[in-house]
Motif scaffolding. Structure first.
Motif, PDB file in Angstrom:
ATOM      1  N   SER A   5       3.418  -0.851  -3.021  1.00 37.08           N
ATOM      2  CA  SER A   5       3.166   0.571  -3.428  1.00 37.08           C
ATOM      3  C   SER A   5       1.766   0.701  -3.104  1.00 37.08           C
ATOM      4  O   SER A   5       0.511   0.375  -2.219  1.00 37.08           O
ATOM      5  N   GLN A   6       0.887   2.116  -3.921  1.00 41.33           N
ATOM      6  CA  GLN A   6       0.081   3.019  -3.707  1.00 41.33           C
ATOM      7  C   GLN A   6      -1.457   1.934  -4.082  1.00 41.33           C
ATOM      8  O   GLN A   6      -1.221   1.087  -4.459  1.00 41.33           O
ATOM      9  N   GLY A   7      -1.803   2.057  -2.569  1.00 41.73           N
ATOM     10  CA  GLY A   7      -3.080   1.421  -2.261  1.00 41.73           C
ATOM     11  C   GLY A   7      -3.526  -0.109  -1.785  1.00 41.73           C
ATOM     12  O   GLY A   7      -4.003  -0.623  -1.835  1.00 41.73           O
ATOM     13  N   ASN A   8      -1.418   0.026  -1.573  1.00 46.15           N
ATOM     14  CA  ASN A   8      -1.393  -1.752  -0.684  1.00 46.15           C
ATOM     15  C   ASN A   8      -0.861  -1.754   0.560  1.00 46.15           C
ATOM     16  O   ASN A   8      -0.858  -0.795   0.808  1.00 46.15           O
ATOM     17  N   SER A   9      -1.213  -2.940   1.275  1.00 46.78           N
ATOM     18  CA  SER A   9      -0.951  -2.749   2.601  1.00 46.78           C
ATOM     19  C   SER A   9       0.068  -4.184   3.122  1.00 46.78           C
ATOM     20  O   SER A   9      -0.530  -4.994   1.682  1.00 46.78           O
ATOM     21  N   VAL A  10       0.933  -4.428   3.267  1.00 47.10           N
ATOM     22  CA  VAL A  10       1.712  -5.310   3.775  1.00 47.10           C
ATOM     23  C   VAL A  10       1.786  -5.626   5.266  1.00 47.10           C
ATOM     24  O   VAL A  10       1.805  -5.368   6.156  1.00 47.10           O
ATOM     25  N   ALA A  28       1.003   7.439   4.276  1.00 53.56           N
ATOM     26  CA  ALA A  28       1.714   5.672   4.922  1.00 53.56           C
ATOM     27  C   ALA A  28       0.723   5.713   6.204  1.00 53.56           C
ATOM     28  O   ALA A  28       1.253   6.832   6.633  1.00 53.56           O
ATOM     29  N   SER A  29       0.776   4.437   6.417  1.00 55.62           N
ATOM     30  CA  SER A  29       0.181   4.529   7.888  1.00 55.62           C
ATOM     31  C   SER A  29       0.783   3.030   8.719  1.00 55.62           C
ATOM     32  O   SER A  29       1.129   2.872   7.629  1.00 55.62           O
ATOM     33  N   VAL A  30       1.289   3.250   9.942  1.00 53.50           N
ATOM     34  CA  VAL A  30       2.314   1.833  10.081  1.00 53.50           C
ATOM     35  C   VAL A  30       1.738   1.641  11.768  1.00 53.50           C
ATOM     36  O   VAL A  30       1.599   2.259  12.358  1.00 53.50           O
ATOM     37  N   THR A  31       0.520   0.061  12.546  1.00 48.97           N
ATOM     38  CA  THR A  31       0.179   0.581  13.056  1.00 48.97           C
ATOM     39  C   THR A  31       0.668  -1.034  13.410  1.00 48.97           C
ATOM     40  O   THR A  31       0.680  -2.230  13.101  1.00 48.97           O
ATOM     41  N   ILE A  32       0.950  -1.144  14.538  1.00 45.55           N
ATOM     42  CA  ILE A  32       1.597  -2.289  15.396  1.00 45.55           C
ATOM     43  C   ILE A  32       0.627  -2.703  16.091  1.00 45.55           C
ATOM     44  O   ILE A  32       0.218  -1.923  16.797  1.00 45.55           O
ATOM     45  N   GLU A  33       0.428  -4.288  15.792  1.00 49.62           N
ATOM     46  CA  GLU A  33      -0.585  -4.823  16.793  1.00 49.62           C
ATOM     47  C   GLU A  33      -0.580  -4.324  17.857  1.00 49.62           C
ATOM     48  O   GLU A  33       0.691  -4.183  18.898  1.00 49.62           O
ATOM     49  N   TRP A  39       1.057   8.185  11.035  1.00 54.95           N
ATOM     50  CA  TRP A  39       1.322   8.840  10.123  1.00 54.95           C
ATOM     51  C   TRP A  39       1.826   9.444   9.510  1.00 54.95           C
ATOM     52  O   TRP A  39       2.814   9.968   9.930  1.00 54.95           O
ATOM     53  N   LEU A  40       2.263   9.058   7.667  1.00 52.23           N
ATOM     54  CA  LEU A  40       3.421   9.655   7.793  1.00 52.23           C
ATOM     55  C   LEU A  40       2.845  10.821   6.431  1.00 52.23           C
ATOM     56  O   LEU A  40       2.297  10.053   5.325  1.00 52.23           O
ATOM     57  N   ARG A  41       3.923  11.340   6.388  1.00 56.47           N
ATOM     58  CA  ARG A  41       3.439  12.147   5.166  1.00 56.47           C
ATOM     59  C   ARG A  41       4.870  12.100   4.262  1.00 56.47           C
ATOM     60  O   ARG A  41       5.650  11.934   4.727  1.00 56.47           O
ATOM     61  N   THR A  60       0.486   0.400   5.088  1.00 58.60           N
ATOM     62  CA  THR A  60       0.055   0.811   4.376  1.00 58.60           C
ATOM     63  C   THR A  60      -0.247   1.652   3.439  1.00 58.60           C
ATOM     64  O   THR A  60       0.374   3.570   3.680  1.00 58.60           O
ATOM     65  N   ALA A  61       0.638   2.158   2.386  1.00 60.78           N
ATOM     66  CA  ALA A  61       0.889   2.976   1.422  1.00 60.78           C
ATOM     67  C   ALA A  61      -0.322   4.030   1.275  1.00 60.78           C
ATOM     68  O   ALA A  61      -1.058   3.383  -0.038  1.00 60.78           O
ATOM     69  N   LEU A  62      -0.987   4.702   1.248  1.00 59.83           N
ATOM     70  CA  LEU A  62      -2.473   5.004   1.023  1.00 59.83           C
ATOM     71  C   LEU A  62      -1.694   6.580  -0.187  1.00 59.83           C
ATOM     72  O   LEU A  62      -3.160   6.171  -1.039  1.00 59.83           O
TER      73      LEU A  62
END
Length: 171
Positions: A5-10, A28-33, A39-41, A60-62
């Motif tokens: 959900s918005q403002g959270n990340s996993v 949202a953003s998706v970051t790979i180690e 960046w997704l819209r 992360t859901a921005l």
């Protein structure tokens, strides 16, 4: 499918050679180690095949909600007899053979190993315990019942034994 959900990340661990699909109703953003960030819209959907080795991925859901799925199963066609190996772990094997085939389950598969079978051709799949392996099943039969029958093989979560559990539609 899971969501953030918005403002959270996993942060999740995606196994090697598996596909991660992420979509968002916001940003949202998706970051790979050790790698890059995508960046997704709103309305974007991205499928990423993550190479070896397994990677940590942070989603992360921005704004809005981001949803994600890790596809764990590979459907692999085959013909002929085969002995299971570590490479078969987590796969769904589709038998395209028109003849009967035998699948041998060796004793040295790792704890919690699992594999599924679908008989796509007109033959049957017979499961055989390799030397030192022991089958555990609610039925005595070892063969699929008919075309499109299915079988699941899972290694007992007890490293001390060579038991495997067998389930499915049998003759």
């Amino acid at each position: 499918m899971s969501s953030v959900s918005q403002g959270n990340s996993v942060t999740i661990i995606v196994p090697a050679n598996r596909v991660l699909e992420v979509s968002t109703a916001g940003e949202a953003s998706v970051t790979i180690e050790g790698g890059r960030t995508w960046w997704l819209r709103t309305g974007d959907k991205r499928r990423l095949l993550l190479p070896d080795p397994a990677k940590r991925v942070t989603i992360t859901a921005l704004s809005g909600t981001a949803t994600y799925t890790v596809f764990y199963t590979d459907v692999v066609p085959f013909t002929g007899n085969r002995t299971l190996s570590l490479d078969d772990n987590g796969k769904l094997l589709r038998c395209d053979d028109t003849s009967n085939v035998t699948i041998t389950v060796p004793r040295d598969l790792p704890e919690c190993f699992s594999v599924g079978f679908i008989m796509w051709g007109t033959g049957t799949i017979t499961v055989s315990a390799g030397s030192g392996a022991a089958k555990r099943s609610s039925v005595s039969a070892l063969s699929t019942q008919y075309q499109w029958g299915s079988v699941l093989i899972a290694k007992n979560a007890d490293e001390a034994s060579a038991e495997f559990v067998l389930g499915g539609g049998f003759s």
